[in-house]
Design a protein around this motif. Sequence first.
Motif, PDB file in Angstrom:
ATOM      1  N   VAL A 125      53.031  26.401  -9.258  1.00  0.00           N
ATOM      2  CA  VAL A 125      54.111  27.392  -9.139  1.00  0.00           C
ATOM      3  C   VAL A 125      55.447  26.728  -9.472  1.00  0.00           C
ATOM      4  O   VAL A 125      56.275  27.276 -10.209  1.00  0.00           O
ATOM      5  N   LYS A 126      55.662  25.525  -8.953  1.00  0.00           N
ATOM      6  CA  LYS A 126      56.912  24.813  -9.217  1.00  0.00           C
ATOM      7  C   LYS A 126      57.054  24.434 -10.695  1.00  0.00           C
ATOM      8  O   LYS A 126      58.177  24.406 -11.224  1.00  0.00           O
ATOM      9  N   ALA A 127      55.936  24.176 -11.346  1.00  0.00           N
ATOM     10  CA  ALA A 127      55.990  23.873 -12.787  1.00  0.00           C
ATOM     11  C   ALA A 127      56.493  25.085 -13.567  1.00  0.00           C
ATOM     12  O   ALA A 127      57.270  24.935 -14.529  1.00  0.00           O
ATOM     13  N   HIS A 128      56.081  26.278 -13.150  1.00  0.00           N
ATOM     14  CA  HIS A 128      56.601  27.499 -13.791  1.00  0.00           C
ATOM     15  C   HIS A 128      58.104  27.643 -13.529  1.00  0.00           C
ATOM     16  O   HIS A 128      58.863  28.045 -14.424  1.00  0.00           O
ATOM     17  N   LEU A 129      58.525  27.318 -12.315  1.00  0.00           N
ATOM     18  CA  LEU A 129      59.957  27.388 -11.992  1.00  0.00           C
ATOM     19  C   LEU A 129      60.766  26.417 -12.843  1.00  0.00           C
ATOM     20  O   LEU A 129      61.883  26.738 -13.278  1.00  0.00           O
ATOM     21  N   THR A 130      60.208  25.245 -13.090  1.00  0.00           N
ATOM     22  CA  THR A 130      60.880  24.270 -13.955  1.00  0.00           C
ATOM     23  C   THR A 130      61.051  24.828 -15.357  1.00  0.00           C
ATOM     24  O   THR A 130      62.111  24.653 -15.992  1.00  0.00           O
ATOM     25  N   GLN A 131      60.048  25.517 -15.839  1.00  0.00           N
ATOM     26  CA  GLN A 131      60.140  26.139 -17.167  1.00  0.00           C
ATOM     27  C   GLN A 131      61.197  27.237 -17.191  1.00  0.00           C
ATOM     28  O   GLN A 131      61.976  27.345 -18.148  1.00  0.00           O
ATOM     29  N   LEU A 132      61.245  28.054 -16.132  1.00  0.00           N
ATOM     30  CA  LEU A 132      62.262  29.116 -16.077  1.00  0.00           C
ATOM     31  C   LEU A 132      63.670  28.523 -15.991  1.00  0.00           C
ATOM     32  O   LEU A 132      64.606  29.062 -16.591  1.00  0.00           O
ATOM     33  N   GLN A 133      63.811  27.428 -15.271  1.00  0.00           N
ATOM     34  CA  GLN A 133      65.108  26.744 -15.222  1.00  0.00           C
ATOM     35  C   GLN A 133      65.501  26.224 -16.602  1.00  0.00           C
ATOM     36  O   GLN A 133      66.652  26.381 -17.034  1.00  0.00           O
ATOM     37  N   SER A 134      64.567  25.625 -17.312  1.00  0.00           N
ATOM     38  CA  SER A 134      64.839  25.113 -18.662  1.00  0.00           C
ATOM     39  C   SER A 134      65.237  26.236 -19.610  1.00  0.00           C
ATOM     40  O   SER A 134      66.139  26.067 -20.439  1.00  0.00           O
ATOM     41  N   ILE A 135      64.572  27.373 -19.458  1.00  0.00           N
ATOM     42  CA  ILE A 135      64.895  28.534 -20.294  1.00  0.00           C
ATOM     43  C   ILE A 135      66.334  28.988 -20.016  1.00  0.00           C
ATOM     44  O   ILE A 135      67.109  29.257 -20.949  1.00  0.00           O
ATOM     45  N   ALA A 136      66.694  29.079 -18.736  1.00  0.00           N
ATOM     46  CA  ALA A 136      68.058  29.487 -18.391  1.00  0.00           C
ATOM     47  C   ALA A 136      69.080  28.491 -18.925  1.00  0.00           C
ATOM     48  O   ALA A 136      70.096  28.889 -19.525  1.00  0.00           O
ATOM     49  N   THR A 137      68.809  27.216 -18.734  1.00  0.00           N
ATOM     50  CA  THR A 137      69.737  26.171 -19.178  1.00  0.00           C
ATOM     51  C   THR A 137      69.977  26.239 -20.679  1.00  0.00           C
ATOM     52  O   THR A 137      71.107  26.039 -21.151  1.00  0.00           O
ATOM     53  N   ALA A 138      68.917  26.570 -21.421  1.00  0.00           N
ATOM     54  CA  ALA A 138      69.027  26.648 -22.884  1.00  0.00           C
ATOM     55  C   ALA A 138      69.640  27.953 -23.369  1.00  0.00           C
ATOM     56  O   ALA A 138      69.924  28.099 -24.581  1.00  0.00           O
ATOM     57  N   ASN A 139      69.856  28.904 -22.446  1.00  0.00           N
ATOM     58  CA  ASN A 139      70.334  30.229 -22.852  1.00  0.00           C
ATOM     59  C   ASN A 139      71.504  30.707 -22.005  1.00  0.00           C
ATOM     60  O   ASN A 139      71.487  31.798 -21.421  1.00  0.00           O
ATOM     61  N   GLY A 140      72.538  29.873 -21.941  1.00  0.00           N
ATOM     62  CA  GLY A 140      73.766  30.287 -21.276  1.00  0.00           C
ATOM     63  C   GLY A 140      73.726  30.231 -19.770  1.00  0.00           C
ATOM     64  O   GLY A 140      74.613  30.786 -19.103  1.00  0.00           O
ATOM     65  N   GLY A 141      72.703  29.611 -19.196  1.00  0.00           N
ATOM     66  CA  GLY A 141      72.659  29.423 -17.751  1.00  0.00           C
ATOM     67  C   GLY A 141      72.043  30.547 -16.956  1.00  0.00           C
ATOM     68  O   GLY A 141      72.067  30.522 -15.724  1.00  0.00           O
ATOM     69  N   ASN A 142      71.492  31.580 -17.635  1.00  0.00           N
ATOM     70  CA  ASN A 142      70.892  32.693 -16.881  1.00  0.00           C
ATOM     71  C   ASN A 142      69.682  33.276 -17.613  1.00  0.00           C
ATOM     72  O   ASN A 142      69.391  32.914 -18.764  1.00  0.00           O
ATOM     73  N   ARG A 143      69.006  34.192 -16.924  1.00  0.00           N
ATOM     74  CA  ARG A 143      67.854  34.904 -17.490  1.00  0.00           C
ATOM     75  C   ARG A 143      68.046  36.404 -17.250  1.00  0.00           C
ATOM     76  O   ARG A 143      67.122  37.116 -16.875  1.00  0.00           O
ATOM     77  N   ALA A 144      69.250  36.850 -17.471  1.00  0.00           N
ATOM     78  CA  ALA A 144      69.640  38.215 -17.106  1.00  0.00           C
ATOM     79  C   ALA A 144      69.156  39.245 -18.130  1.00  0.00           C
ATOM     80  O   ALA A 144      68.890  38.940 -19.297  1.00  0.00           O
TER      81      ALA A 144
END
Length: 313
Positions: free
Chosen positions: A45-64
């Motif tokens: 589960v935490k590995a998925h969270l790490t991926q979502l964090q990386s996605i946000a970081t690469a895209n303006g800091g959010n997943r809105a």
Amino acid sequence: MKLSVPGRVTGAAVIAVAALLTTSAIADAAPARAAAAPDIPVANVKAHLTQLQSIATANGGNRAHGRAGYKASLDYVKAKLDAAGFTTTIQQFTASSRVGYNLIADWPGGDANQVVMAGSHLDSVTSGAGINDNGSGSAALLEAALTVSRTQYQPTKHLRFAWWGAEELGMVGSRNYVNGLTTANRAKISGYLNFDMIGSPNPGYFVYDDDPAIEKTLKDFYAGIGVATEIETEGDGRSDHAPFKSAGIPVGGVFTGASSTKSAAQAAKWGGTAGQSFDRCYHSSCDTTSNINDTALNRNSDALAYAVWELSD
């Protein structure tokens, strides 16, 4: 088949035969459950969270909603589900002049007239990565779905998982889904489970009380691991179960708290810090991977799986 006992019968043999017959009768009367609920590996589960964090970081800091980070999050989840054998569907809608998406994943098999559905919102607010709100629910839901595939679980009922868009704008994605169902298809959903913010850093253990059967299932899980629960009130009408409930569909879920303050009694019961919010980073830029309580995430991921397995068997 008739059981014969040759020759001279000892007392021990009679007892053994009686035990065998009794065991056989019990097995015939009450067949074993299809499968016990699995333990969900919190590391996954935490590995998925790490991926979502990386996605946000690469895209303006959010997943809105309507932003590149949301679509990248959806693509990540969908790719995992497709590889695991789910039938996935993307639903498109428009909110606040931006395009949004829901992701629906059906596990093949089960009674199509009895659907157990579990969902979480995948979008964050624009101010942060949304790792607890609601990467936590989305990641646990994904890992539970992948566990269905790994174990080749074949439930009696049909299983459907959903990742909602634009929840932060007023449950737009889930409302769009429910409103698009025919009356017949709404009636086929025997229950909807919602998982929103399940890893708060100063956690409480709250269970929705909207449906008695679902509530009991979740309370039974927590009782089994010796964790006291309270009825969830902070999120009433504020997450994706609301449109389902309004449509007359039984709903339930778990929650670890948002901006409300943990009381002294709650801190004594659950640990953590009294007088502090359950999640001090709620809707803030600090809602990152460091904003997760691993114990709460682990327990609630297992609660999610327990409810899915129990209610679909």
